[in-house]
Design a protein around this motif. Structure first.
Motif, PDB file in Angstrom:
ATOM      1  N   VAL A  47       4.503 -26.843 -41.180  1.00 12.32           N
ATOM      2  CA  VAL A  47       4.033 -27.020 -42.556  1.00 12.32           C
ATOM      3  C   VAL A  47       2.518 -27.124 -42.591  1.00 12.32           C
ATOM      4  O   VAL A  47       1.844 -26.505 -43.439  1.00 12.32           O
ATOM      5  CB  VAL A  47       4.694 -28.277 -43.165  1.00 12.32           C
ATOM      6  N   LEU A  48       1.953 -27.896 -41.668  1.00 17.91           N
ATOM      7  CA  LEU A  48       0.502 -28.075 -41.641  1.00 17.91           C
ATOM      8  C   LEU A  48      -0.215 -26.776 -41.289  1.00 17.91           C
ATOM      9  O   LEU A  48      -1.266 -26.454 -41.874  1.00 17.91           O
ATOM     10  CB  LEU A  48       0.136 -29.165 -40.630  1.00 17.91           C
ATOM     11  N   ARG A  49       0.325 -26.031 -40.345  1.00 18.17           N
ATOM     12  CA  ARG A  49      -0.331 -24.770 -39.958  1.00 18.17           C
ATOM     13  C   ARG A  49      -0.364 -23.808 -41.143  1.00 18.17           C
ATOM     14  O   ARG A  49      -1.357 -23.120 -41.370  1.00 18.17           O
ATOM     15  CB  ARG A  49       0.396 -24.141 -38.768  1.00 18.17           C
ATOM     16  N   ARG A  50       0.719 -23.775 -41.898  1.00 23.15           N
ATOM     17  CA  ARG A  50       0.753 -22.905 -43.077  1.00 23.15           C
ATOM     18  C   ARG A  50      -0.304 -23.334 -44.089  1.00 23.15           C
ATOM     19  O   ARG A  50      -1.003 -22.493 -44.677  1.00 23.15           O
ATOM     20  CB  ARG A  50       2.150 -22.961 -43.704  1.00 23.15           C
ATOM     21  N   THR A  51      -0.428 -24.651 -44.282  1.00 19.96           N
ATOM     22  CA  THR A  51      -1.424 -25.171 -45.216  1.00 19.96           C
ATOM     23  C   THR A  51      -2.839 -24.835 -44.759  1.00 19.96           C
ATOM     24  O   THR A  51      -3.685 -24.402 -45.554  1.00 19.96           O
ATOM     25  CB  THR A  51      -1.256 -26.698 -45.348  1.00 19.96           C
ATOM     26  N   VAL A  52      -3.111 -25.017 -43.486  1.00 17.39           N
ATOM     27  CA  VAL A  52      -4.458 -24.754 -42.964  1.00 17.39           C
ATOM     28  C   VAL A  52      -4.801 -23.276 -43.080  1.00 17.39           C
ATOM     29  O   VAL A  52      -5.937 -22.909 -43.427  1.00 17.39           O
ATOM     30  CB  VAL A  52      -4.566 -25.248 -41.509  1.00 17.39           C
ATOM     31  N   ARG A  53      -3.823 -22.417 -42.795  1.00 19.73           N
ATOM     32  CA  ARG A  53      -4.088 -20.973 -42.937  1.00 19.73           C
ATOM     33  C   ARG A  53      -4.451 -20.623 -44.378  1.00 19.73           C
ATOM     34  O   ARG A  53      -5.358 -19.823 -44.627  1.00 19.73           O
ATOM     35  CB  ARG A  53      -2.861 -20.176 -42.483  1.00 19.73           C
ATOM     36  N   ALA A  54      -3.733 -21.231 -45.330  1.00 22.08           N
ATOM     37  CA  ALA A  54      -4.001 -20.921 -46.740  1.00 22.08           C
ATOM     38  C   ALA A  54      -5.361 -21.439 -47.180  1.00 22.08           C
ATOM     39  O   ALA A  54      -6.043 -20.814 -48.011  1.00 22.08           O
ATOM     40  CB  ALA A  54      -2.900 -21.517 -47.615  1.00 22.08           C
ATOM     41  N   LEU A  55      -5.774 -22.570 -46.640  1.00 20.60           N
ATOM     42  CA  LEU A  55      -7.055 -23.164 -47.047  1.00 20.60           C
ATOM     43  C   LEU A  55      -8.239 -22.650 -46.236  1.00 20.60           C
ATOM     44  O   LEU A  55      -9.395 -22.922 -46.588  1.00 20.60           O
ATOM     45  CB  LEU A  55      -6.983 -24.693 -46.904  1.00 20.60           C
ATOM     46  N   ARG A  61     -11.524 -21.179 -47.830  1.00 18.04           N
ATOM     47  CA  ARG A  61     -12.326 -22.155 -48.554  1.00 18.04           C
ATOM     48  C   ARG A  61     -12.970 -23.150 -47.576  1.00 18.04           C
ATOM     49  O   ARG A  61     -14.123 -23.561 -47.752  1.00 18.04           O
ATOM     50  CB  ARG A  61     -11.472 -22.917 -49.564  1.00 18.04           C
ATOM     51  N   LEU A  62     -12.234 -23.529 -46.529  1.00 18.29           N
ATOM     52  CA  LEU A  62     -12.785 -24.472 -45.551  1.00 18.29           C
ATOM     53  C   LEU A  62     -13.977 -23.855 -44.828  1.00 18.29           C
ATOM     54  O   LEU A  62     -15.003 -24.514 -44.620  1.00 18.29           O
ATOM     55  CB  LEU A  62     -11.705 -24.873 -44.540  1.00 18.29           C
ATOM     56  N   ARG A  63     -13.846 -22.597 -44.451  1.00 14.50           N
ATOM     57  CA  ARG A  63     -14.939 -21.938 -43.728  1.00 14.50           C
ATOM     58  C   ARG A  63     -16.154 -21.724 -44.617  1.00 14.50           C
ATOM     59  O   ARG A  63     -17.274 -21.588 -44.119  1.00 14.50           O
ATOM     60  CB  ARG A  63     -14.449 -20.614 -43.159  1.00 14.50           C
ATOM     61  N   ALA A  64     -15.917 -21.724 -45.912  1.00 17.14           N
ATOM     62  CA  ALA A  64     -17.035 -21.611 -46.863  1.00 17.14           C
ATOM     63  C   ALA A  64     -17.628 -22.973 -47.193  1.00 17.14           C
ATOM     64  O   ALA A  64     -18.575 -23.065 -47.988  1.00 17.14           O
ATOM     65  CB  ALA A  64     -16.549 -20.928 -48.149  1.00 17.14           C
ATOM     66  N   PRO A 113     -10.001 -25.313 -34.937  1.00 15.85           N
ATOM     67  CA  PRO A 113     -11.263 -25.561 -35.656  1.00 15.85           C
ATOM     68  C   PRO A 113     -11.077 -25.689 -37.168  1.00 15.85           C
ATOM     69  O   PRO A 113     -11.799 -26.439 -37.813  1.00 15.85           O
ATOM     70  CB  PRO A 113     -12.130 -24.349 -35.304  1.00 15.85           C
ATOM     71  N   ASP A 114     -10.108 -24.978 -37.734  1.00 21.18           N
ATOM     72  CA  ASP A 114      -9.882 -25.107 -39.175  1.00 21.18           C
ATOM     73  C   ASP A 114      -9.294 -26.478 -39.516  1.00 21.18           C
ATOM     74  O   ASP A 114      -9.574 -27.033 -40.588  1.00 21.18           O
ATOM     75  CB  ASP A 114      -8.958 -24.000 -39.671  1.00 21.18           C
ATOM     76  N   LEU A 123     -10.867 -29.160 -42.003  1.00 21.73           N
ATOM     77  CA  LEU A 123     -10.102 -29.841 -43.050  1.00 21.73           C
ATOM     78  C   LEU A 123     -10.313 -31.351 -42.972  1.00 21.73           C
ATOM     79  O   LEU A 123     -10.524 -32.003 -44.001  1.00 21.73           O
ATOM     80  CB  LEU A 123      -8.614 -29.503 -42.905  1.00 21.73           C
ATOM     81  N   ALA A 124     -10.291 -31.889 -41.775  1.00 28.38           N
ATOM     82  CA  ALA A 124     -10.501 -33.328 -41.615  1.00 28.38           C
ATOM     83  C   ALA A 124     -11.896 -33.731 -42.065  1.00 28.38           C
ATOM     84  O   ALA A 124     -12.076 -34.768 -42.725  1.00 28.38           O
ATOM     85  CB  ALA A 124     -10.283 -33.732 -40.158  1.00 28.38           C
ATOM     86  N   GLY A 125     -12.879 -32.903 -41.727  1.00 27.15           N
ATOM     87  CA  GLY A 125     -14.252 -33.247 -42.062  1.00 27.15           C
ATOM     88  C   GLY A 125     -14.615 -33.030 -43.521  1.00 27.15           C
ATOM     89  O   GLY A 125     -15.549 -33.660 -44.029  1.00 27.15           O
TER      90      GLY A 125
END
Length: 970
Positions: A791-799, A802-805, A832-833, A837-839
C-alpha cells in the motif's frame, strides 16, 4: 505444572500469584547489567498477605526478594526465588501528622503520588531520586535513596523514623531508635525479637572502635550495612541500620518517615567552567551557600541532550559558556529570599579564584526544563549516536566533596587508560557523587574480564580518596564482592555476622551485598555473587531474524531493539506524558513498556544462539509475548517518552506479522485492519452501510463478526467523501498536497474542507491525489506488514512527481502523518522517495507556522476563544505539539493543552473485543474528567479521529480539529 509452593501461595495468599513464563521474564531484570529469573511473583493485596507469602516461602525453603519500582542499577532487584511486588496494591498513605511532619506509608507508594497527597499539607518526602515518578517508598528504604535533594535533606536513612519489618523466620516488629529503657524492656519480653536485639547489641559493643573508624565520613556513603547507626552516640537506631539493606535482611512492611516543607519558591543558578574537573574544584565554595541541590554536568551529556532533544527548544542555550557546569538550586519562603541567596552566591563566585561564567534563571518553567536535562542523564547517555552502547557497573561512586576535582581528573585518566574516554561525567557534585555510564563490552567473556579489571582499579581509586563504592545505587551484585576494598575484611566479616542475625539461612535476596557468616547450614551458603556472574548480555547472540522494519537506531538489528530497554521504568509513572496507558490502568509490570521489552528480549534469548536458561520459549509464536503485547495500545508514547526511545508500537507490529504468518488472524485484523478497503466499498452506498451497522440486532451481528466490542458504537460513514467533494483549488498559488487520509476522507470530510479554506486563505493551491491512496496505518497497527508495504509503495509512486518537485504534503490525521514521517522510512528503508515523503510531510500547524505565519491573525481584543486541547499520542511522540500551541496563541486562542495521557481508543485497539475496560479506564484517568469539567463555551480540540471518537463516547462533547477552528476564525 503447578508446584507445591505455587499451590500453597495461591491457597493462602490474598493476592495475585504468578508462576507463568511471561511474569517470570518481566521480573528477571531490573535496571542493572544482571538477569535472574524468579521462581514466581506474588502481588499481595495488603500487607498481611505479604506476611503470609513469606510464611509459605519459609515452609518451602524458598528465598524472597521484596521489590519496589525495580529500577535498581546494581542488581539487587532481580534474583531467583519469590519476588514480592508491592507497587500494585500496597501503596497507601496510612496516616499523616502535619504538625510533627510525620507520615506512615505502605512500601508500594510511589514517591510522586505520595508527594501529591502530602502537598495539601505543604509537605513532601525529602529525598527525591531522578526516578521520583516511579520509585516506591519501600524501594527507597531498601536502597537508602538520595537524589539531588539529598544535598539539603540527606539520604532516606535520615528520613526514616521507624520501620515495621518482618524477618524470614516470621518475627514481625517495629524498630527505630532504642533507648536503654526500651532495650531492657525488649529483652525482658524474651523470644526471638529479644535474641535479635541482644545479638545486634553484642556485635556493635564488641567492635565499637572498628565501626567508628572504618566508615568514611562523607555525605554519600551508601555502600555496606549501616552499622554506624547502631553506635551508642547514634541512638542504637535499628530502623536506620536496616535502611539500605536491599531486602537482604528483612522485609519492610510499613515506613514511619519524617517530612519536610515544600519550598515555596526556588531559583536556579548555572555556573559554567572550562571543564567538569574545574567545576568539581568549585564545589566546596558553592556548597558553603547551603543550596537545596548542587548538581554537576559535563559537555558530553549536554551534547547528547542536544542531539536527542532531551530539553525543550532553546533551553540549552540558557547555559553559560563552558564545558562543565554546576546547577545550583536555592529555595525560600518568598521569591526575594530565593533570589537573594542566589545573588549572594554569584557575588561570592565573582570574588573567588574560580574562573566561571554565570546564567541565572528565574522562570520556573525554564528552570524545570533545564533541570530535566540533568535528570535524564542515564537515558541520554545509554545509546550515544554513533558511539558504543554504555552500561552501568561503575556509575555512582562518591568521594569527599572537597576532593572532587582531583578525583575527577584521576578517574578521567583511568577511563582513558581503558579506552572508555567517551563516558559522560555528571551527578550530585555537592555531595561528591559522580554518575556515569561506560561503554563496557559485556557480551563476551573477554570484554567482561576487562570490565572486571577496570572496576577493581576504580574501587581502589575511590578507596584511596576515602570514598564510597556506591553513593546512591547500592551494592547489590555489582559491588558486593568489592566491599573489602572499601571497608577492609574485618568490617565485611561484621556484615556477614549482621546478616546472620536476621537471616541465618540466607533466604533473603541471597548472594547480594553480604552472606551470613554464621549460617545455620554453612553448606547452603554460596557467598555473594561475583560481579561477572548473571550478566544480562553475556552470551546473548541470537541469530538475527529477517524483519519488515529496519530498526535504524539499533544498527538494523531487531535483537538489539529487543534488548534496548535499560530498565529506568519511566513507563511506570502514573501521570504526565503518554506512556504507558495500559500500565496506568492495570498497574501490571508486564503491561509496561519495560515489561514488554523484557519479554521480547527473553523471546530472543530463546532463539538459537540467544543464551542459556531462556524463560520464554516458542519464538514468534510465544503466547506469553502475545498476551503482554495484546494490551499495548500502539500509542507510540514510549517512542517519545521513554528515555532510551523504546518503540513498542513498532515492535508489536513486527511481532504480530511473524506471530500470524500463515495463520488465521483475529476478526478485527480483517475488519479494522482492512478499513481503507471497506471504506472504499462503503462509499458506494454509505447510507445503506450506516443503516446496516446501526440497526438493532444487526449491529450486534456486525460487531461480533468484526471482533468489535458490543459496547462500542461504530462510526458513521459520511454521505460524500472529501475526495468526492473536492473539485480543485480556487487559488493559483504555490502548490501543496492535502493528504485525504481514510478517517478524514470517509468519516469527517468537513475537516478536510476546513483545511482547504485555511490553506487557500493563506495563498496556497491545494491538490489532492487523483486516485484513492492510503498510508497503510491500519495494516501496520495489526501487523499486516506485507500488505502495508504494498500500500505504501503504491502511495509513494503516485506522489513521487510532486515529492521530487519539492511540494509539501499536509497531514490532518496525526496517526497517518506519523506513518509518513516515522514508520514509512523504517518499513521501506533506502527508498529516496520515501525519505522525501518523510521530510516533506507536515502537520497543518507546522506548515502554517513555517510557510504562512502572516495568515494567522488574532481576533479583536476581547473576542478570543478558550480551548481544551488533547494532543494525539503519535503526534506527541514524533513531532510534538509546540507548533499547534504557537498557532493557537497567534490566533488569539487561550489553549489549555492537556497532559492527560492517551485517550485510550488508539485506533483499532479500543474497538477490539477484550480491550474495552482498559480503553475506557485510560480515558477516565484524565481526558474524560477534563472534558466534563470544561466550561460549555470552551472549544474541545482533538486532531485525532480516535481522540474525537473517544471524547464523544464518554462525554457527549463534539471535539473539533484545529483546521475547523482556524477556518471559523478566518
Amino acid at each position: 505444572m503447578r508446584t507445591a509452593l505455587q499451590r500453597d501461595l495461591e491457597a493462602r495468599v490474598d493476592g495475585e500469584v504468578r508462576f507463568d513464563a511471561g511474569s517470570r521474564a518481566a521480573y528477571a531484570h531490573d535496571a542493572s547489567n544482571y538477569r535472574q529469573a524468579p521462581i514466581g511473583v506474588v502481588v499481595p493485596r495488603h500487607v498481611d498477605a505479604a506476611v503470609e507469602a513469606v510464611a509459605v516461602c519459609r515452609e518451602h525453603d524458598a528465598s524472597v526478594l521484596s521489590r519496589g519500582g525495580g529500577t535498581s542499577l546494581a542488581g539487587q532487584c532481580c534474583n531467583t526465588g519469590i519476588v514480592i511486588d508491592w507497587s500494585k496494591y500496597c501503596r497507601r498513605l496510612l496516616s499523616v501528622d502535619p504538625r510533627r511532619r510525620r507520615a506512615v506509608v505502605e512500601p508500594g507508594a510511589c514517591l510522586d503520588d505520595l508527594n501529591r497527597e502530602l502537598s495539601v499539607h505543604e509537605l513532601m518526602v525529602g529525598p527525591r531520586p531522578s526516578t521520583h515518578d516511579t520509585c516506591t517508598i519501600g524501594g527507597m528504604v531498601g536502597n537508602n535513596s538520595c537524589g539531588a535533594s539529598a544535598q539539603a535533606y540527606g539520604k532516606m536513612a535520615d528520613s526514616v523514623v521507624g520501620l515495621e519489618v518482618l524477618t524470614y523466620e516470621g518475627v514481625r516488629m517495629w524498630v527505630g531508635p532504642t533507648s536503654a529503657g526500651e532495650y531492657e524492656r525488649i529483652l525482658a519480653e524474651g523470644g526471638r525479637r529479644a535474641e535479635i536485639y541482644r545479638a545486634v547489641r553484642g556485635l556493635v559493643d564488641e567492635n565499637l572502635a572498628l565501626i567508628r573508624t572504618r566508615y568514611p565520613d562523607i555525605p554519600r556513603r551508601v555502600s555496606g550495612y549501616n552499622l554506624d547507626a547502631l553506635l551508642p552516640e547514634n541512638g542504637f537506631d535499628l530502623a536506620r541500620a536496616l535502611v539500605g539493606s536491599e531486602s537482604t535482611l528483612v522485609t519492610a512492611l510499613r515506613a514511619h518517615i519524617s517530612l519536610v516543607p515544600v519550598p515555596k519558591y526556588q531559583s536556579l543558578v548555572v555556573l559554567g567552567f572550562a571543564d567538569v574537573t574545574a567545576a568539581g574544584d568549585a564545589v566546596p565554595a558553592v556548597a558553603r551557600h547551603d543550596p537545596l541541590a548542587l548538581e554537576g554536568i559535563d559537555d558530553t551529556l549536554i551534547d547528547l541532550a542536544r542531539v536527542e532533544h532531551v530539553a525543550g527548544h532553546g533551553v540549552l542555550e540558557e547555559l553559560p559558556k563552558g564545558s562543565g557546569w554546576l546547577m545550583v538550586r536555592f529555595g525560600g519562603d518568598t521569591r526575594e529570599e530565593a533570589d537573594e541567596r542566589a545573588e549572594r552566591l554569584l557575588q561570592d563566585m565573582h570574588r573567588s579564584e574560580h574562573d566561571t561564567r554565570v546564567s541565572y534563571l528565574d522562570d520556573p518553567a525554564e528552570e524545570e526544563r533545564l533541570w530535566k536535562v540533568r535528570e535524564a542523564g542515564l537515558g541520554a547517555t545509554a545509546y550515544p549516536p554513533g558511539g558504543r552502547d554504555t552500561h552501568e557497573g561503575w556509575e555512582d561512586a562518591a568521594v569527599p566533596p572537597a576532593r572532587l576535582g582531583d578525583y575527577l581528573r584521576d578517574f578521567r585518566a583511568l577511563l582513558e587508560e581503558f579506552g572508555y574516554g567517551s563516558a559522560s561525567l555528571y551527578g550530585h557534585f555537592g555531595q561528591g557523587c559522580v554518575h556515569t555510564r561506560i561503554p563496557f563490552d559485556l557480551e563476551d567473556p573477554g570484554g567482561a574480564a576487562v570490565y572486571r579489571r577496570f572496576v577493581e582499579r576504580a574501587a581502589r581509586l575511590v578507596a584511596s580518596y576515602g570514598g564510597s563504592l556506591s553513593g546512591e545505587h547500592g551494592d547489590g551484585q555489582s559491588r558486593g564482592e568489592l566491599l573489602p576494598i572499601m571497608f577492609g575484611e574485618e568490617i565485611v566479616r561484621l556484615f556477614g555476622r549482621y546478616k546472620g542475625i536476621f537471616d541465618p539461612r540466607d533466604r533473603m535476596n541471597p548472594g547480594k551485598v553480604a552472606s551470613p557468616l554464621e549460617a545455620a547450614d554453612p553448606s547452603r551458603t554460596p557467598g555473594v555473587y561475583r560481579l561477572g556472574e548473571n550478566l544480562d548480555h553475556l552470551g546473548y547472540h541470537p541469530a538475527e531474524p529477517r524483519t519488515r522494519f529496519s530498526y535504524p537506531r539499533d544498527h538494523d538489528r531487531f535483537t538489539h531493539a529487543a534488548a534496548r530497554c535499560v530498565g529506568i521504568g519511566k513507563c511506570r509513572a502514573s501521570s504526565g506524558g503518554v506512556m504507558c496507558p495500559s500500565y496506568r490502568v492495570t498497574r501490571e509490570e508486564k503491561h509496561t513498556t519495560r515489561g514488554r521489552a523484557r519479554l521480547l528480549m527473553e523471546m530472543m534469548r530463546g532463539m538459537p544462539g540467544g543464551g542459556e536458561d531462556a524463560v520464554v520459549t516458542g519464538g514468534w509464536r510465544s503466547k506469553d509475548v502475545h498476551e503482554a503485547l495484546d494490551l499495548c495500545l500502539a500509542c507510540k508514547g514510549c517512542r517519545g517518552d521513554c528515555p532510551v526511545g523504546v518503540d513498542m508500537a513498532t515492535y508489536k507490529a513486527e511481532f504480530l506479522s511473524h506471530h500470524y504468518r500463515r495463520r488465521i488472524r483475529p476478526p478485527s485484523h480483517y475488519s479494522m485492519g482492512w478499513l481503507p478497503l471497506w471504506a472504499r466499498v462503503a462509499a458506494l452506498a454509505p447510507g445503506a452501510v450506516n443503516a446496516l451497522t446501526h440497526a438493532p440486532l444487526l449491529d450486534r451481528a456486525v460487531k461480533r463478526a468484526g471482533g468489535v466490542d458490543r459496547r462500542r458504537e461504530l462510526p458513521r460513514f459520511a454521505r460524500r467523501r472529501l475526495t468526492d467533494r473536492f473539485s480543485g483549488s480556487r487559488v493559483d498559488g504555490p502548490p501543496v498536497v492535502l493528504w485525504p487520509d481514510t478517517f478524514t476522507n470517509n468519516f469527517h470530510p468537513g475537516i478536510g474542507e476546513a483545511a482547504v479554506r485555511v490553506l487557500e486563505a493563506a495563498g496556497f493551491r491545494v491538490e489532492m491525489p487523483p486516485v484513492p491512496l492510503c498510508c497503510g496505518l491500519t495494516w501496520i497497527s495489526t501487523g499486516q506488514l506485507a500488505t502495508a508495504e504494498r500500500v505504501l509503495r503504491r502511495t509513494v509512486r503516485a506522489l513521487a512527481p510532486r515529492l521530487r518537485a519539492g511540494v509539501p504534503v499536509i497531514g490532518l490525521e496525526p496517526s497517518c502523518t506519523a506513518v509518513f514521517r516515522a514508520d514509512a522510512p523504517e518499513l521501506l528503508a533506502g527508498d529516496p522517495d520515501v525519505e522525501r515523503l518523510a521530510g516533506q510531510t507536515r502537520s497543518l500547524a507546522e506548515f502554517l507556522l513555517d510557510r504562512a505565519p502572516q495568515a494567522i491573525t488574532a481576533p479583536p481584543p476581547g473576542t478570543g476563544r478558550t480551548a481544551l486541547a488533547q494532543p494525539h499520542c503519535h503526534q506527541h511522540a514524533i513531532w510534538g505539539f509546540d507548533a499547534d500551541t504557537e498557532v493557537l496563541r497567534r490566533a488569539g486562542v487561550q489553549a489549555d493543552v492537556l497532559d492527560a495521557g492517551c485517550c485510550g481508543l488508539a485506533g483499532n485497539f479500543g474497538f477490539e473485543r477484550g480491550h474495552y475496560e482498559v480503553s475506557v479506564g485510560a480515558a477516565e484517568l484524565g481526558l474524560w474528567p477534563a472534558v466534563r469539567a470544561a466550561d460549555p463555551d470552551t472549544t474541545v480540540l482533538a486532531d485525532g479521529f480516535s481522540c474525537r471518537t473517544q471524547i464523544a463516547a464518554g462525554t457527549g462533547a463534539r471535539a473539533r480539529h484545529l483546521a475547523e477552528l482556524l477556518a471559523e476564525l478566518l
